[in-house]
Design a protein around this motif. Structure first.
Motif, PDB file in Angstrom:
ATOM      1  N   ALA A   1       7.931 -12.609   0.596  1.00  0.00           N
ATOM      2  CA  ALA A   1       6.841 -12.203   1.092  1.00  0.00           C
ATOM      3  C   ALA A   1       6.452 -10.782   0.468  1.00  0.00           C
ATOM      4  O   ALA A   1       7.460  -9.998   0.262  1.00  0.00           O
ATOM      5  CB  ALA A   1       6.986 -12.384   2.468  1.00  0.00           C
TER       6      ALA A   1
ATOM      7  N   ALA B   1       4.238  -8.566   2.414  1.00  0.00           N
ATOM      8  CA  ALA B   1       3.891  -7.614   3.784  1.00  0.00           C
ATOM      9  C   ALA B   1       5.244  -7.157   4.508  1.00  0.00           C
ATOM     10  O   ALA B   1       5.453  -7.821   5.766  1.00  0.00           O
ATOM     11  CB  ALA B   1       2.846  -8.041   4.526  1.00  0.00           C
TER      12      ALA B   1
ATOM     13  N   ARG C   1      -6.701 -14.174   2.448  1.00  0.00           N
ATOM     14  CA  ARG C   1      -6.800 -12.822   2.417  1.00  0.00           C
ATOM     15  C   ARG C   1      -8.275 -12.262   2.615  1.00  0.00           C
ATOM     16  O   ARG C   1      -8.410 -11.532   3.563  1.00  0.00           O
ATOM     17  CB  ARG C   1      -6.222 -12.153   1.387  1.00  0.00           C
ATOM     18  CG  ARG C   1      -5.752 -10.466   1.611  1.00  0.00           C
ATOM     19  CD  ARG C   1      -5.043 -10.222   0.187  1.00  0.00           C
ATOM     20  NE  ARG C   1      -3.649 -10.695   0.165  1.00  0.00           N
ATOM     21  CZ  ARG C   1      -2.924 -10.310  -0.729  1.00  0.00           C
ATOM     22  NH1 ARG C   1      -3.134  -9.072  -1.373  1.00  0.00           N
ATOM     23  NH2 ARG C   1      -1.753 -10.764  -1.031  1.00  0.00           N
TER      24      ARG C   1
ATOM     25  N   ASP D   1       2.187 -14.053   5.378  1.00  0.00           N
ATOM     26  CA  ASP D   1       1.963 -12.925   4.591  1.00  0.00           C
ATOM     27  C   ASP D   1       0.549 -12.514   4.230  1.00  0.00           C
ATOM     28  O   ASP D   1       0.193 -11.151   4.322  1.00  0.00           O
ATOM     29  CB  ASP D   1       2.942 -13.128   3.383  1.00  0.00           C
ATOM     30  CG  ASP D   1       3.422 -12.182   2.529  1.00  0.00           C
ATOM     31  OD1 ASP D   1       3.352 -10.996   3.045  1.00  0.00           O
ATOM     32  OD2 ASP D   1       3.613 -12.254   1.336  1.00  0.00           O
ATOM     33  N   GLU D   2      -0.096 -13.489   3.822  1.00  0.00           N
ATOM     34  CA  GLU D   2      -1.541 -13.263   3.141  1.00  0.00           C
ATOM     35  C   GLU D   2      -2.436 -12.495   4.482  1.00  0.00           C
ATOM     36  O   GLU D   2      -3.130 -11.618   4.028  1.00  0.00           O
ATOM     37  CB  GLU D   2      -2.263 -14.499   3.039  1.00  0.00           C
ATOM     38  CG  GLU D   2      -1.811 -15.231   1.542  1.00  0.00           C
ATOM     39  CD  GLU D   2      -2.003 -14.382   0.586  1.00  0.00           C
ATOM     40  OE1 GLU D   2      -3.334 -13.696   0.549  1.00  0.00           O
ATOM     41  OE2 GLU D   2      -1.520 -14.147  -0.446  1.00  0.00           O
TER      42      GLU D   2
ATOM     43  N   TRP E   1      -1.091 -10.783   6.828  1.00  0.00           N
ATOM     44  CA  TRP E   1      -0.709  -9.234   7.217  1.00  0.00           C
ATOM     45  C   TRP E   1      -1.145  -8.469   6.190  1.00  0.00           C
ATOM     46  O   TRP E   1      -1.371  -7.527   6.223  1.00  0.00           O
ATOM     47  CB  TRP E   1       0.856  -9.325   7.154  1.00  0.00           C
ATOM     48  CG  TRP E   1       1.398  -9.686   8.552  1.00  0.00           C
ATOM     49  CD1 TRP E   1       2.000 -10.599   8.917  1.00  0.00           C
ATOM     50  CD2 TRP E   1       1.353  -8.611   9.679  1.00  0.00           C
ATOM     51  NE1 TRP E   1       2.386 -10.599  10.296  1.00  0.00           N
ATOM     52  CE2 TRP E   1       1.937  -9.296  10.844  1.00  0.00           C
ATOM     53  CE3 TRP E   1       0.652  -7.439   9.935  1.00  0.00           C
ATOM     54  CZ2 TRP E   1       1.835  -8.723  11.948  1.00  0.00           C
ATOM     55  CZ3 TRP E   1       0.706  -6.884  11.066  1.00  0.00           C
ATOM     56  CH2 TRP E   1       1.516  -7.435  12.100  1.00  0.00           C
ATOM     57  N   MET E   2      -1.197  -9.152   4.704  1.00  0.00           N
ATOM     58  CA  MET E   2      -1.603  -8.280   3.710  1.00  0.00           C
ATOM     59  C   MET E   2      -2.997  -8.037   3.845  1.00  0.00           C
ATOM     60  O   MET E   2      -3.473  -6.642   3.508  1.00  0.00           O
ATOM     61  CB  MET E   2      -1.336  -8.942   2.235  1.00  0.00           C
ATOM     62  CG  MET E   2      -0.111  -9.128   1.639  1.00  0.00           C
ATOM     63  SD  MET E   2       0.890  -7.365   1.908  1.00  0.00           S
ATOM     64  CE  MET E   2      -0.086  -6.719   0.525  1.00  0.00           C
TER      65      MET E   2
END
Lengths: 152, 199
Positions: free
Chosen positions: A53, A55, B91, B134-135, B137-138
């Motif tokens: 990951a 982040a 995202r 993850d996307e 959060w990014m």
């Protein structure tokens, strides 16, 4: 008088390099390592290949972490079956998680549960574990994952 | 012969304990510690689970427009608000949703009201779930980074006295106990929905 003094010096055998400070240096290194690291405590019975990951956050305070492993069993008669491991033991009954985690939370109120889940595991078991963690009140969790390069 | 036992002869030669092996012992201990310890710092995606609901307690109401629903099925296919999408699209969608400020009727009223809901199938692999999470959060990190660089919220409101090269730098500059203004104005609300039982 003076020449005699010098002569006696010169005839001495070549002085060895003093290694007296070597143990001190090594002990300093040793103490540094003892202070900055935590002993490897558990031997894993399940395989955990972590997902990647971007982040990511770091957990610096190792003392707050309690690990929970989910993945296929490495060896034994149930090899390949997905199982949950806390500390050194496999968890047979998922209901037991709430009691274990509740006890841990009493000892460390700022507990973070680090979930080391195999990337091929299914969400079913992860969700069941999360429901148990909610029951126990251990709400701070961390999905352990390895760093990924952006765009991959 | 008698001179051998003389007192003054004894006093001159101090007995030395050989300390040559000390270094070897210390090295041995050092290597033992190096082998048995882990140095790597734990990295991962931090989350906070919602507290357990009391019985008969309804979940807090969320307006339909403030919720961005992301569904992931067993094959890793993604639905955003009932529309088929790819993981890479998440995202951008999250950014649009969070930074809508009430302009478009389908997206959130304000960043603090925006909720991203991730729902997975029981058979979804963990890797897919982490990729989706993850996307999301990014997307938030990009928004925070933008606020830190410009010192302004995307709607033009100035929140920071000075600018920082990245959100990380801003967070590092905070004193303990000081309020994280960026997190306060654009908080990440990610909800993990109860899973489908795969029927």
């Amino acid at each position: 008088m003076a020449s005699e003094h010098f002569q006696s010096r010169n005839t001495d055998t070549s002085p060895g390099i003093s290694t007296a400070s070597l143990p001190d240096i090594v002990f300093m290194l040793l103490i540094f390592f003892m202070v900055s690291t935590v002993l490897r405590e558990t031997n894993l019975k399940v395989r955990t290949r972590l997902p990647a990951a971007e982040a990511l956050t770091k957990i610096d305070q190792k003392r707050l972490i309690s690990y929970l492993y989910i993945g296929p069993i490495k060896q034994g008669e149930n090899q390949g079956q997905t199982a949950i491991q806390i500390d050194d033991a496999l968890i047979e009954n998922k209901q037991a998680i709430r009691q274990i985690m509740y006890t841990k939370l009493q000892e460390q109120p700022k507990l973070i549960v680090s979930m080391k889940v195999d990337r091929r595991s299914q969400m079913e078991v992860v969700n069941e574990v999360q429901q148990e963690l909610r029951e126990a009140g251990t709400l701070r969790i961390n999905y352990s994952s390895t760093p990924a390069s952006p765009g991959s | 012969m008698a001179g051998f036992f003389k007192d003054d002869n004894k006093q001159r030669r101090d007995a030395e304990i050989p300390s040559g092996s000390m270094a070897d012992i210390a090295f041995l201990l050092l290597i033992f510690f190096l082998v048995t310890t882990t140095i790597n710092v734990d990295t991962g995606i931090g989350m906070t689970l919602p507290p357990k609901l009391e019985q008969n307690q309804e979940p807090p109401p969320v307006k339909e427009r403030n919720m961005l629903k992301v569904l992931v099925n067993a094959e890793g296919q993604v639905l955003i608000e009932e529309e088929p999408a790819s993981v890479a699209q998440i995202r951008g969608e999250v950014r649009r949703h969070v930074l809508n400020y009430g302009k478009q009727p389908d997206y959130a009223v304000s960043p603090s009201d925006a909720v991203i809901s991730i729902k997975t199938d029981a058979k979804t692999t963990y890797q897919t779930y982490i990729k989706v999470l993850d996307e999301v959060w990014m997307a938030y990190r990009e928004i925070w980074g933008q606020v830190a660089r410009t010192g302004q919220l995307p709607n033009g409101e100035t929140v920071l006295q000075k600018t920082y090269p990245s959100y990380q730098e801003y967070r590092a500059s905070l004193e303990p106990g000081e309020e994280n203004v960026i997190r306060e104005s654009i908080g990440a609300n990610i909800s993990i929905a109860e899973p489908d039982l795969g029927n």
